[in-house]
Design an enzyme around this catalytic site. Structure first.
Site, mmCIF file in Angstrom:
data_model
loop_
_atom_site.group_PDB
_atom_site.id
_atom_site.type_symbol
_atom_site.label_atom_id
_atom_site.label_comp_id
_atom_site.label_asym_id
_atom_site.label_seq_id
_atom_site.Cartn_x
_atom_site.Cartn_y
_atom_site.Cartn_z
ATOM 1 N N CYS A 34 59.878 43.454 39.988
ATOM 2 C CA CYS A 34 59.062 44.332 40.394
ATOM 3 C C CYS A 34 58.118 43.937 41.300
ATOM 4 O O CYS A 34 57.652 44.761 42.349
ATOM 5 C CB CYS A 34 58.078 45.053 38.948
ATOM 6 S SG CYS A 34 59.199 46.118 37.879
ATOM 7 N N CYS B 112 56.600 41.868 36.690
ATOM 8 C CA CYS B 112 57.677 40.821 36.650
ATOM 9 C C CYS B 112 58.295 40.614 38.017
ATOM 10 O O CYS B 112 57.905 41.205 39.136
ATOM 11 C CB CYS B 112 58.902 41.215 35.766
ATOM 12 S SG CYS B 112 59.830 42.724 36.391
ATOM 13 N N ASN C 32 57.981 51.914 30.888
ATOM 14 C CA ASN C 32 59.410 51.020 30.930
ATOM 15 C C ASN C 32 60.221 51.924 29.982
ATOM 16 O O ASN C 32 59.936 52.570 29.131
ATOM 17 C CB ASN C 32 59.185 49.753 30.323
ATOM 18 C CG ASN C 32 58.263 49.671 29.122
ATOM 19 O OD1 ASN C 32 57.295 50.423 28.894
ATOM 20 N ND2 ASN C 32 58.728 48.380 28.279
ATOM 21 N N GLU D 13 56.770 49.936 36.656
ATOM 22 C CA GLU D 13 56.534 49.730 38.286
ATOM 23 C C GLU D 13 57.691 50.545 38.894
ATOM 24 O O GLU D 13 57.606 51.318 39.713
ATOM 25 C CB GLU D 13 56.436 48.503 38.434
ATOM 26 C CG GLU D 13 55.235 47.688 38.022
ATOM 27 C CD GLU D 13 55.358 47.057 36.509
ATOM 28 O OE1 GLU D 13 54.628 45.943 36.446
ATOM 29 O OE2 GLU D 13 56.422 47.334 35.893
ATOM 30 N N GLU E 190 63.718 50.850 27.941
ATOM 31 C CA GLU E 190 64.580 49.849 27.531
ATOM 32 C C GLU E 190 66.021 50.466 27.109
ATOM 33 O O GLU E 190 66.048 51.744 26.501
ATOM 34 C CB GLU E 190 63.998 48.927 26.695
ATOM 35 C CG GLU E 190 62.990 48.315 26.856
ATOM 36 C CD GLU E 190 62.210 47.595 25.848
ATOM 37 O OE1 GLU E 190 61.487 47.033 26.106
ATOM 38 O OE2 GLU E 190 62.385 47.340 24.450
ATOM 39 N N CYS F 143 61.703 48.834 34.364
ATOM 40 C CA CYS F 143 60.380 48.406 34.126
ATOM 41 C C CYS F 143 59.285 49.738 34.734
ATOM 42 O O CYS F 143 59.876 50.628 35.411
ATOM 43 C CB CYS F 143 59.866 47.426 35.191
ATOM 44 S SG CYS F 143 60.620 45.897 34.470
#
Length: 135
Positions: A90, A87, A44, A56, A46, A54
């Site tokens: 994803c 999430c 990930n 994934e 940010e 993310c």
């Protein structure tokens, strides 16, 4: 129980530890295996407006960038002992490139197997490319 090779465990821990997660402090790593048995990693990333990438999605981007499009397995590792499942976004991203046989494996913070899912278990009654056929 799912066996995880030492090499995969090492790579997952390393990619998770390279995550850029200064806001959530929740680093996540992912590894996915393509249908021709290549492994792609992601973490990930940010950013200040909280619209990060993310793990994934990062791994899927690497898969697509390589010219491949099919996921046979994906591994997700978070920082703790709890389940760190993909999430909602994803789950839909994985669905785009998964098959009914694709397995999604969730690992604990030490890269030990916790639980595995099929795509239908992770995202039941999902919407995918075939829903747009003929439009």
């Amino acid at each position: 129980m799912h066996d995880i090779s030492d090499e995969l465990r090492t790579q997952l821990l390393a990619v998770r530890d390279r995550a850029y997660a200064p806001y959530s402090r929740h680093p996540v790593g992912a590894a996915l295996v393509s249908d021709d048995n290549h492994t792609f990693y992601g973490c990930n990333v940010e950013i200040a407006n909280y619209k990060g990438l993310c793990a994934e999605a990062s791994a899927i981007a690497a898969l697509i960038s390589s010219g491949r499009q099919t996921i046979t397995e994906i591994y997700v590792i978070g920082p703790g002992e709890h389940l760190c499942t993909p999430c909602g976004d994803c789950r839909q991203r994985i669905r785009e490139f998964a098959t009914p046989e694709t397995r999604i494996h969730v690992l604990d913070g030490q890269a030990n197997w916790l639980k595995s899912y099929t795509m239908d278990e992770l995202l039941p009654d999902s919407f995918g490319p075939e829903n747009l056929a003929g439009l």
